[in-house]
Design a protein around this motif. Structure first.
Motif, short mmCIF file in Angstrom:
data_model
loop_
_atom_site.label_atom_id
_atom_site.label_comp_id
_atom_site.label_asym_id
_atom_site.label_seq_id
_atom_site.Cartn_x
_atom_site.Cartn_y
_atom_site.Cartn_z
N THR A 32 30.01 42.53 46.48
CA THR A 32 30.33 42.77 45.11
C THR A 32 31.39 44.05 44.95
N PHE A 33 31.04 45.31 45.75
CA PHE A 33 31.91 46.19 45.72
C PHE A 33 33.24 45.86 46.22
N GLU A 34 33.14 44.93 47.46
CA GLU A 34 34.80 44.74 47.98
C GLU A 34 35.46 43.87 46.76
N ARG A 35 34.79 42.87 45.99
CA ARG A 35 35.34 42.20 44.95
C ARG A 35 35.97 43.04 43.87
N GLY A 36 35.18 44.12 43.63
CA GLY A 36 35.85 45.17 42.70
C GLY A 36 37.16 45.99 43.07
N LEU A 37 36.82 46.37 44.32
CA LEU A 37 37.95 46.94 45.01
C LEU A 37 39.37 46.04 45.16
N ASP A 74 38.82 41.96 30.10
CA ASP A 74 39.27 41.00 30.76
C ASP A 74 38.35 40.74 32.24
N VAL A 75 37.66 41.39 32.44
CA VAL A 75 37.01 41.00 33.90
C VAL A 75 35.60 40.19 33.46
N GLU A 76 35.66 39.02 33.96
CA GLU A 76 34.75 38.25 33.91
C GLU A 76 33.38 38.35 34.74
N ASP A 77 33.47 39.03 35.73
CA ASP A 77 32.38 39.09 36.96
C ASP A 77 31.55 40.25 36.40
N GLU A 78 30.48 39.70 35.85
CA GLU A 78 29.44 40.77 35.20
C GLU A 78 28.81 41.60 36.50
N ALA A 79 28.66 41.04 37.67
CA ALA A 79 28.34 41.83 38.62
C ALA A 79 29.03 43.01 38.95
N ILE A 80 30.38 42.89 39.01
CA ILE A 80 31.63 44.02 39.16
C ILE A 80 31.28 45.06 38.06
N LEU A 81 31.08 44.35 36.84
CA LEU A 81 31.13 45.47 35.74
C LEU A 81 29.89 46.40 35.83
#
Length: 121
Positions: A32-37, A74-81
């Motif tokens: 998840t952290f890497e997707r956020g990066l 605009d970020v749809e990935d709730e895990a990243i948020l």
């Protein structure tokens, strides 16, 4: 060419174990952290703990496209948020008295940086 930035955050000495626990837990959420990066157009982030100071040092390797022009809405990935809220809130909790994150970060002057990222196949 990526931009490398090194930061230092003074820590509350009574919260060192919280810092260790946070990063141990973060390891379990690496994907998840890497997707956020990737979303932030950041190549890498790394953190080091100095218990003697005490301080947290962290390194950003930012791509040429960092920071991207995105809105959190605009970020749809709730895990990243969720991870972003937790991660940034955590720094507020463990900062030394009189220090606010990110306002009181010390950014060190870059003297030299090199990357072979584009040359490695």
């Amino acid at each position: 060419m990526p931009t490398t930035r090194l930061f230092k955050l003074p820590l509350d000495p009574d919260k060192i174990e919280q810092v260790r626990d946070h990063f141990a837990h973060l390891e379990q959420r690496r994907e998840t952290f890497e997707r956020g990066l990737a979303l932030e157009k950041m190549n890498a982030e790394a953190a080091w703990l100095d218990e003697n100071e005490p301080a947290l040092y962290y390194l950003h390797e930012e791509s040429d496209a960092h920071p991207p022009d995105i809105e959190k809405s605009d970020v749809e990935d709730e895990a990243i948020l969720e991870l972003s809220r937790e991660h940034h809130g955590f720094f507020q909790q463990v900062a030394a008295d009189g220090h606010e994150h990110p306002d009181d970060l010390t950014e060190f002057e870059t003297l030299f940086a090199a990357s072979a990222r584009d040359r490695i196949e």
